[in-house]
Design a protein around this motif. Structure first.
Motif, PDB file in Angstrom:
ATOM      1  N   PHE A  84       1.087  -1.214   0.180  1.00 25.45           N
ATOM      2  CA  PHE A  84       0.138  -0.125  -0.079  1.00 25.45           C
ATOM      3  C   PHE A  84       0.917   0.885   0.112  1.00 25.45           C
ATOM      4  CE2 PHE A  84      -2.092  -3.090   1.673  1.00 25.45           C
ATOM      5  CZ  PHE A  84      -3.791  -3.073   1.413  1.00 25.45           C
ATOM      6  N   VAL A  85       0.425   2.308  -1.168  1.00 30.38           N
ATOM      7  CA  VAL A  85       1.609   3.865  -1.420  1.00 30.38           C
ATOM      8  C   VAL A  85       0.349   5.028  -0.875  1.00 30.38           C
ATOM      9  CG1 VAL A  85       3.096   4.986  -2.637  1.00 30.38           C
ATOM     10  CG2 VAL A  85       3.059   1.713  -2.739  1.00 30.38           C
ATOM     11  N   LYS A  86       1.310   5.698  -0.140  1.00 27.91           N
ATOM     12  CA  LYS A  86       0.018   6.403   0.378  1.00 27.91           C
ATOM     13  C   LYS A  86       1.097   7.985   0.362  1.00 27.91           C
ATOM     14  CE  LYS A  86      -3.371   7.925   3.468  1.00 27.91           C
ATOM     15  NZ  LYS A  86      -4.556   7.966   2.310  1.00 27.91           N
ATOM     16  N   PHE A  87       1.457   8.839  -0.530  1.00 35.77           N
ATOM     17  CA  PHE A  87       1.689   9.666  -0.620  1.00 35.77           C
ATOM     18  C   PHE A  87       0.970  11.477  -0.932  1.00 35.77           C
ATOM     19  CE2 PHE A  87       5.606   6.998  -0.431  1.00 35.77           C
ATOM     20  CZ  PHE A  87       6.050   7.635   0.770  1.00 35.77           C
ATOM     21  N   GLY A  88       0.837  12.494  -0.993  1.00 36.11           N
ATOM     22  CA  GLY A  88       0.499  13.031  -2.026  1.00 36.11           C
ATOM     23  C   GLY A  88       0.307  13.993  -0.541  1.00 36.11           C
ATOM     24  N   GLN A  89      -0.156  13.680   0.569  1.00 36.00           N
ATOM     25  CA  GLN A  89      -1.049  14.880   1.559  1.00 36.00           C
ATOM     26  C   GLN A  89      -0.084  16.152   1.552  1.00 36.00           C
ATOM     27  OE1 GLN A  89      -4.000  13.019   3.393  1.00 36.00           O
ATOM     28  NE2 GLN A  89      -4.362  15.033   4.782  1.00 36.00           N
ATOM     29  N   VAL A  90       1.515  15.397   2.470  1.00 31.12           N
ATOM     30  CA  VAL A  90       2.101  16.961   1.931  1.00 31.12           C
ATOM     31  C   VAL A  90       2.209  17.820   0.946  1.00 31.12           C
ATOM     32  CG1 VAL A  90       4.944  17.377   2.991  1.00 31.12           C
ATOM     33  CG2 VAL A  90       3.160  15.114   3.678  1.00 31.12           C
ATOM     34  N   ASP A  91       2.051  17.181  -0.122  1.00 30.84           N
ATOM     35  CA  ASP A  91       2.267  18.364  -1.631  1.00 30.84           C
ATOM     36  C   ASP A  91       1.344  19.009  -1.698  1.00 30.84           C
ATOM     37  OD1 ASP A  91       3.749  16.472  -3.975  1.00 30.84           O
ATOM     38  OD2 ASP A  91       3.442  15.162  -1.993  1.00 30.84           O
ATOM     39  N   VAL A  92      -0.379  18.547  -1.108  1.00 28.31           N
ATOM     40  CA  VAL A  92      -1.558  19.600  -1.114  1.00 28.31           C
ATOM     41  C   VAL A  92      -1.379  19.996  -0.002  1.00 28.31           C
ATOM     42  CG1 VAL A  92      -3.567  19.344  -1.094  1.00 28.31           C
ATOM     43  CG2 VAL A  92      -2.555  17.937  -2.813  1.00 28.31           C
ATOM     44  N   GLU A  93      -1.066  19.983   1.413  1.00 26.86           N
ATOM     45  CA  GLU A  93      -1.666  20.591   2.165  1.00 26.86           C
ATOM     46  C   GLU A  93      -0.250  21.944   2.209  1.00 26.86           C
ATOM     47  OE1 GLU A  93      -4.268  19.791   5.310  1.00 26.86           O
ATOM     48  OE2 GLU A  93      -3.042  17.903   5.337  1.00 26.86           O
ATOM     49  N   PHE A  94       0.469  21.243   1.942  1.00 24.24           N
ATOM     50  CA  PHE A  94       2.102  22.215   2.786  1.00 24.24           C
ATOM     51  C   PHE A  94       2.736  22.361   1.711  1.00 24.24           C
ATOM     52  CE2 PHE A  94       0.977  18.917   6.403  1.00 24.24           C
ATOM     53  CZ  PHE A  94       0.779  20.016   7.250  1.00 24.24           C
ATOM     54  N   THR A  95       3.337  21.871   0.794  1.00 19.07           N
ATOM     55  CA  THR A  95       4.559  21.714  -0.662  1.00 19.07           C
ATOM     56  C   THR A  95       3.957  23.331  -1.307  1.00 19.07           C
ATOM     57  OG1 THR A  95       5.141  20.180  -0.031  1.00 19.07           O
ATOM     58  CG2 THR A  95       5.608  21.191  -2.065  1.00 19.07           C
ATOM     59  N   SER A  96       1.910  22.667  -1.611  1.00 17.30           N
ATOM     60  CA  SER A  96       1.773  23.887  -2.385  1.00 17.30           C
ATOM     61  C   SER A  96       1.555  25.061  -1.584  1.00 17.30           C
ATOM     62  CB  SER A  96       0.160  23.507  -3.139  1.00 17.30           C
ATOM     63  OG  SER A  96      -0.663  23.139  -2.114  1.00 17.30           O
ATOM     64  N   THR A  97       1.841  25.182  -0.405  1.00 15.30           N
ATOM     65  CA  THR A  97       1.397  26.597   0.618  1.00 15.30           C
ATOM     66  C   THR A  97       2.931  27.354   0.378  1.00 15.30           C
ATOM     67  OG1 THR A  97      -0.661  25.404   1.658  1.00 15.30           O
ATOM     68  CG2 THR A  97       0.745  27.576   2.706  1.00 15.30           C
ATOM     69  N   PHE A  98       3.676  26.259   0.913  1.00 12.66           N
ATOM     70  CA  PHE A  98       5.619  26.770   0.779  1.00 12.66           C
ATOM     71  C   PHE A  98       5.500  27.213  -0.917  1.00 12.66           C
ATOM     72  CE2 PHE A  98       6.071  23.741   4.127  1.00 12.66           C
ATOM     73  CZ  PHE A  98       5.233  24.603   4.997  1.00 12.66           C
ATOM     74  N   ARG A  99       5.520  27.029  -1.506  1.00 14.85           N
ATOM     75  CA  ARG A  99       5.414  27.383  -3.120  1.00 14.85           C
ATOM     76  C   ARG A  99       4.945  28.640  -3.361  1.00 14.85           C
ATOM     77  NH1 ARG A  99       5.206  23.787  -8.679  1.00 14.85           N
ATOM     78  NH2 ARG A  99       7.123  22.664  -6.988  1.00 14.85           N
ATOM     79  N   ARG A 100       4.123  28.627  -2.681  1.00 15.14           N
ATOM     80  CA  ARG A 100       3.077  30.074  -3.009  1.00 15.14           C
ATOM     81  C   ARG A 100       3.549  31.356  -1.786  1.00 15.14           C
ATOM     82  NH1 ARG A 100      -3.190  29.950  -1.303  1.00 15.14           N
ATOM     83  NH2 ARG A 100      -2.511  31.844  -1.228  1.00 15.14           N
ATOM     84  N   ILE A 101       4.281  30.715  -1.428  1.00 14.81           N
ATOM     85  CA  ILE A 101       5.144  31.832  -0.178  1.00 14.81           C
ATOM     86  C   ILE A 101       6.798  32.743  -1.238  1.00 14.81           C
ATOM     87  CG2 ILE A 101       6.323  32.023   1.787  1.00 14.81           C
ATOM     88  CD1 ILE A 101       4.573  30.471   3.333  1.00 14.81           C
ATOM     89  N   ARG A 102       7.336  30.891  -1.355  1.00 10.72           N
ATOM     90  CA  ARG A 102       7.973  31.484  -2.575  1.00 10.72           C
ATOM     91  C   ARG A 102       8.264  32.648  -3.313  1.00 10.72           C
ATOM     92  NH1 ARG A 102       9.436  26.593  -2.616  1.00 10.72           N
ATOM     93  NH2 ARG A 102       9.283  26.301  -5.049  1.00 10.72           N
TER      94      ARG A 102
END
Length: 375
Positions: free
Chosen positions: A190-208
């Motif tokens: 079972f592989v589970k990734f992506g939640q960090v991307d949506v909640e945090f990485t996208s937000t930090f990219r907006r800051i940058r």
């Protein structure tokens, strides 16, 4: 408190149960240090708290080695078998999560031990949300046992890249290659990734990029970039075994938490290298969509994951839709007492959704009788 415990564990005594819990590796000092609301408890009170309530909660603290003391705990003369199974599950989950975070090398030997014990291992690989898939399922006498490779703070975006700080994509690939050489049959994965991307990485990219106003088209572009990197990684491992791609969960952070500048310190520093306090101030300056709209954003990402899974010929598991209530956000029944400032769901409260999903897909590798429940 003692009287309440004695009534729950009868005819076993509370003293015998406490001794068994500590033989599993439970350390009240570690438990007290797990979160701030425990600081005023003494060791006895902390032990009672864990046995009565804490085993159901998503608290991060070390607890023994995998399977340490479990047989004795299951053999205690407790009449309330449902409680005994739930308590044992809480202990086992923490034992295995502790092992998964410390070192992956021993997990291959652990899979062999699970097979030798006539249990059925299944592998869970993902960010911290994947820990909610660590469940011990009693299936008509056959036990499904999770082996969790926890990649804390990892992103789908980073899996297909060689320039990430963590290097989780390469580590996972190499571990699976070693597993192929060591065992005759690869357990379900079972592989589970992506939640960090949506909640945090996208937000930090907006800051940058200094994009204070939210843009759905920009977010859609980000989804495409994240899922493309995820797909690149999965293309490398998809022939290794039966791989199930899990959706991301609905958000649990409230609008108030974001308005106060919520930041997960570990993820923020790993993603940006900037202090959490500085990031928090910049988060407060952003336009953050409402919780309902953010839930729809998670649904958009999951749709892309489903399409990606179809392209790769992999199973897709929707653990998102069953958790969303009539108001378009995570249903209250799955977050009782949730403070709103934790981006994780509680392990115990989503059992009714996650356990059947695991059971269904683990059975694809074996002929097993109908499920009795999770322990």
């Amino acid at each position: 408190m003692i009287e309440m415990l004695n009534s729950i564990v009868a005819p076993c005594s509370s003293e015998v149960l406490i001794s068994a819990i500590r033989a599993c590796g439970f350390d009240p000092a570690e438990y007290i240090n797990s979160v701030s609301d425990m600081k005023n408890l003494n060791p006895d009170q902390a032990t009672y708290h864990f046995i009565l309530q804490g085993f159901r909660e998503n608290r991060d603290f070390p607890l023994g080695k995998p399977m340490q003391g479990i047989s004795d705990l299951l053999n205690l003369p407790i009449e309330n078998k449902e409680y005994q199974r739930l308590l044992t599950s809480g202990v086992m989950v923490r034992q295995f999560q502790t092992a998964a975070k410390s070192d992956w090398d021993h997990l291959i030997e652990l899979i062999k031990e699970i097979n030798s014990a006539n249990c059925i291992p299944y592998i869970v690989i993902g960010d911290s949300h994947s820990e909610l898939y660590s469940r011990f399922i009693d299936d008509n006498g056959r036990i499904f046992v999770p082996v969790n490779l926890v990649c804390s703070g990892a992103t789908a975006l980073g899996l297909g890249r060689k320039d990430t700080r963590s290097g989780f994509g390469r580590r996972i690939y190499e571990w699976l290659e070693n597993l192929q050489r060591a065992v005759n049959e690869i357990p379900p994965i079972f592989v589970k990734f992506g939640q960090v991307d949506v909640e945090f990485t996208s937000t930090f990219r907006r800051i940058r990029l200094e994009k204070k106003l939210f843009s759905l088209p920009h977010f859609a572009d980000f989804i495409g970039e994240s899922v493309a990197s995820y797909e690149k990684f999965l293309t490398e491992i998809r022939t290794i075994g039966l791989i199930n791609i899990c959706s991301i969960f609905p958000p649990t952070l409230t609008d108030a938490a974001w308005n106060e500048g919520y930041v997960n310190a570990n993820i923020a520093f790993a993603e940006t290298g900037i202090s959490p306090d500085s990031i928090s101030q910049q988060v407060r300056d952003l336009e953050i969509p409402s919780m309902r709209f953010r839930t729809e954003m998670h649904a958009l990402y999951n749709h892309s994951l489903m399409k990606m899974s179809e392209r790769l010929g992999l199973n897709f598991i929707d653990d998102f839709s069953p958790l969303v209530g009539d108001h378009g956000v995570v249903a209250d029944e799955f977050i009782p007492g949730h403070p709103g400032n934790d981006h994780h769901l509680g392990h115990y409260y989503i059992s009714s959704v996650i356990t059947p999903l695991i059971t269904e897909h683990v059975r694809q590798n074996a002929s097993i009788d109908p499920v009795l429940g999770a322990i």
